[in-house]
Design a protein around this motif. Sequence first.
Motif, PDB file in Angstrom:
ATOM      1  N   ASN A  76       0.842  -1.215   0.000  1.00 38.39           N
ATOM      2  CA  ASN A  76       0.000   0.000   0.000  1.00 38.39           C
ATOM      3  C   ASN A  76       0.870   1.255   0.000  1.00 38.39           C
ATOM      4  OD1 ASN A  76      -2.270  -1.542   0.118  1.00 38.39           O
ATOM      5  ND2 ASN A  76      -2.458  -1.434   2.356  1.00 38.39           N
ATOM      6  N   TYR A  77       1.963   1.191   0.754  1.00 31.67           N
ATOM      7  CA  TYR A  77       2.890   2.324   0.834  1.00 31.67           C
ATOM      8  C   TYR A  77       3.476   2.626  -0.558  1.00 31.67           C
ATOM      9  CZ  TYR A  77       7.327   4.654   2.194  1.00 31.67           C
ATOM     10  OH  TYR A  77       8.382   5.512   2.331  1.00 31.67           O
ATOM     11  N   PHE A  78       3.869   1.572  -1.275  1.00 33.82           N
ATOM     12  CA  PHE A  78       4.406   1.779  -2.632  1.00 33.82           C
ATOM     13  C   PHE A  78       3.340   2.414  -3.531  1.00 33.82           C
ATOM     14  CE2 PHE A  78       8.660  -0.092  -3.589  1.00 33.82           C
ATOM     15  CZ  PHE A  78       9.042  -0.335  -2.287  1.00 33.82           C
ATOM     16  N   ASP A  79       2.082   2.002  -3.364  1.00 38.85           N
ATOM     17  CA  ASP A  79       1.005   2.586  -4.178  1.00 38.85           C
ATOM     18  C   ASP A  79       0.875   4.079  -3.891  1.00 38.85           C
ATOM     19  OD1 ASP A  79       0.478   0.166  -5.300  1.00 38.85           O
ATOM     20  OD2 ASP A  79      -1.202  -0.321  -3.962  1.00 38.85           O
ATOM     21  N   VAL A  80       0.972   4.455  -2.600  1.00 44.97           N
ATOM     22  CA  VAL A  80       0.873   5.874  -2.229  1.00 44.97           C
ATOM     23  C   VAL A  80       2.050   6.649  -2.838  1.00 44.97           C
ATOM     24  CG1 VAL A  80       1.030   7.490  -0.267  1.00 44.97           C
ATOM     25  CG2 VAL A  80      -0.420   5.453  -0.088  1.00 44.97           C
ATOM     26  N   LEU A  81       3.263   6.113  -2.671  1.00 39.37           N
ATOM     27  CA  LEU A  81       4.455   6.821  -3.183  1.00 39.37           C
ATOM     28  C   LEU A  81       4.435   6.964  -4.702  1.00 39.37           C
ATOM     29  CD1 LEU A  81       7.555   5.441  -1.227  1.00 39.37           C
ATOM     30  CD2 LEU A  81       6.096   7.358  -0.665  1.00 39.37           C
ATOM     31  N   ALA A  82       3.923   5.918  -5.373  1.00 40.57           N
ATOM     32  CA  ALA A  82       4.006   5.893  -6.845  1.00 40.57           C
ATOM     33  C   ALA A  82       3.191   7.007  -7.497  1.00 40.57           C
ATOM     34  CB  ALA A  82       3.565   4.528  -7.357  1.00 40.57           C
ATOM     35  N   LYS A  83       2.288   7.636  -6.729  1.00 41.12           N
ATOM     36  CA  LYS A  83       1.517   8.752  -7.311  1.00 41.12           C
ATOM     37  C   LYS A  83       2.459   9.896  -7.678  1.00 41.12           C
ATOM     38  CE  LYS A  83      -2.707   7.528  -4.987  1.00 41.12           C
ATOM     39  NZ  LYS A  83      -3.016   7.383  -3.581  1.00 41.12           N
ATOM     40  N   ASP A  84       3.484  10.145  -6.853  1.00 37.85           N
ATOM     41  CA  ASP A  84       4.463  11.189  -7.172  1.00 37.85           C
ATOM     42  C   ASP A  84       5.748  10.621  -7.752  1.00 37.85           C
ATOM     43  OD1 ASP A  84       2.995  13.407  -6.449  1.00 37.85           O
ATOM     44  OD2 ASP A  84       3.413  13.087  -4.325  1.00 37.85           O
ATOM     45  N   GLU A  85       6.132   9.461  -7.254  1.00 39.05           N
ATOM     46  CA  GLU A  85       7.393   8.841  -7.682  1.00 39.05           C
ATOM     47  C   GLU A  85       7.074   7.854  -8.809  1.00 39.05           C
ATOM     48  OE1 GLU A  85      10.295   9.790  -6.458  1.00 39.05           O
ATOM     49  OE2 GLU A  85       9.392  11.123  -4.958  1.00 39.05           O
ATOM     50  N   LYS A  86       6.908   8.426  -9.996  1.00 43.59           N
ATOM     51  CA  LYS A  86       6.428   7.617 -11.141  1.00 43.59           C
ATOM     52  C   LYS A  86       7.374   6.457 -11.467  1.00 43.59           C
ATOM     53  CE  LYS A  86       2.950  10.428 -12.168  1.00 43.59           C
ATOM     54  NZ  LYS A  86       1.846  10.252 -11.243  1.00 43.59           N
ATOM     55  N   TRP A  87       8.678   6.649 -11.205  1.00 40.35           N
ATOM     56  CA  TRP A  87       9.657   5.609 -11.541  1.00 40.35           C
ATOM     57  C   TRP A  87       9.343   4.284 -10.841  1.00 40.35           C
ATOM     58  CZ3 TRP A  87      12.968   3.472  -7.780  1.00 40.35           C
ATOM     59  CH2 TRP A  87      12.956   4.115  -6.538  1.00 40.35           C
ATOM     60  N   LEU A  88       8.637   4.356  -9.703  1.00 44.48           N
ATOM     61  CA  LEU A  88       8.311   3.129  -8.969  1.00 44.48           C
ATOM     62  C   LEU A  88       7.421   2.197  -9.785  1.00 44.48           C
ATOM     63  CD1 LEU A  88       7.599   4.513  -5.371  1.00 44.48           C
ATOM     64  CD2 LEU A  88       9.581   3.188  -6.106  1.00 44.48           C
ATOM     65  N   ASN A  89       6.680   2.782 -10.747  1.00 39.01           N
ATOM     66  CA  ASN A  89       5.769   1.971 -11.561  1.00 39.01           C
ATOM     67  C   ASN A  89       6.504   1.101 -12.587  1.00 39.01           C
ATOM     68  OD1 ASN A  89       3.216   2.850 -10.507  1.00 39.01           O
ATOM     69  ND2 ASN A  89       3.710   4.851 -11.399  1.00 39.01           N
ATOM     70  N   CYS A 120      16.543   3.491   1.378  1.00 40.98           N
ATOM     71  CA  CYS A 120      16.846   2.636   0.215  1.00 40.98           C
ATOM     72  C   CYS A 120      16.177   3.210  -1.035  1.00 40.98           C
ATOM     73  CB  CYS A 120      16.325   1.213   0.427  1.00 40.98           C
ATOM     74  SG  CYS A 120      17.210   0.270   1.660  1.00 40.98           S
ATOM     75  N   LEU A 121      14.923   3.645  -0.902  1.00 43.49           N
ATOM     76  CA  LEU A 121      14.195   4.140  -2.083  1.00 43.49           C
ATOM     77  C   LEU A 121      14.799   5.441  -2.607  1.00 43.49           C
ATOM     78  CD1 LEU A 121      10.501   3.286  -1.118  1.00 43.49           C
ATOM     79  CD2 LEU A 121      11.909   2.223  -2.906  1.00 43.49           C
ATOM     80  N   THR A 122      15.254   6.316  -1.706  1.00 46.31           N
ATOM     81  CA  THR A 122      15.876   7.571  -2.152  1.00 46.31           C
ATOM     82  C   THR A 122      17.171   7.263  -2.907  1.00 46.31           C
ATOM     83  OG1 THR A 122      14.949   8.580  -0.167  1.00 46.31           O
ATOM     84  CG2 THR A 122      16.572   9.887  -1.365  1.00 46.31           C
TER      85      THR A 122
END
Length: 347
Positions: A76-89, A120-122
């Motif tokens: 769920n956290y990745f889904d929230v972040l991916a709204k701004d952090e498009k690279w996560l998709n 790690c994500l940064t």
Amino acid sequence: MKQKNKYRSEWECPSNIALIKYWGKKTPQLPLNPSVSFSLQNAKTKTSIEIPQSNNRKVEFIFEGKSSAFGERIRNYFDVLAKDEKWLNDFSFHIESSNTFPHSAGIASSASAFGALALCLTDLKNQVEENEVSTSNFFSKASELARLGSGSACRSVYPQFAIWGEFAEISGTSNHHAVPVSENIHADYFTLHDAILLVDSTKKKVSSSAGHQLMNDHPFREARIKQANNHTHEILQAMKTGDHEQFFKITEKEALSLHSMMMTSEPPYLLLHPNSLAIIRKIQDFRRQTNLPVGFTIDAGPNIHFLYFEKDKNEVHRFIKNELMKFTENGNWLDDQIGNGPKKLKE
Ligand code: PMV
């Protein structure tokens, strides 16, 4: 985008304990009031994230060698972040994580867990997007990403003391990320210890996120916001001058205020255990009898964090063993102290 076969990052991040408590929030996970904390040295989460070659978006989470229920919260956290952090998709993620403290201890691990994940994500964002985040912004970016997982986690990415939330007296403070606040602080506070007295490890009946929600219509909401701002001013003053009496007075008022908010919300609830109160009484008696600068704080749970300075360690440990251990669950307590913040591990 950088072309590379494999991306990997590994970080270790500590938990933190708040002196001024964050309680109540606005969307998206922005605090109602400033909070001040220090990072711990021993209670840490170690996390590695690998991006395997794969085109399907998948987030796999392994905790101490096994798949874990926490994986759902991370997805769920990745889904929230991916709204701004498009690279996560564009990628799959294989995450492995472990804690340095026992899982059953009743210690909240979300601050160190989301701190380590966000670091790690940064780092991965920089690898994938070719240093998008400048070195000077690295930790504030990590703090912002950590905040979206667990508010208090945003303070864990710094060594020693951190403040989160807009506070007029300190420029650079923000609701979006924490900032370090270790300047202008008396040397004694860099020797703080936190003996975590584990009173009850059963799962708490009301989660922190439900507790934050109850602040929305809380009858004392505005008074609490004002009090936390005043306490932030007062504790930073005390820490500048080395006024230990005032420091512990504010710290204890904050802990009791946090629990008072829970006891007076609608519906009200109680997280303290009879043994939490017995320990508080004992600490207050010990302070009166010895005149030592000691005090307590409490998180959203029944465990008591007994704060003291390095120079008083022997006396305090004797007191814990003789007088406090009997109130803990199976004699469980952890001796922790102010720490040096997160660390990047091998590539
Ligand atoms: O970070 P959360 O959403 O689990 O909130 C925790 C808040 C307290 O731990 C109770 C206080 C704080 O500031 O850490």
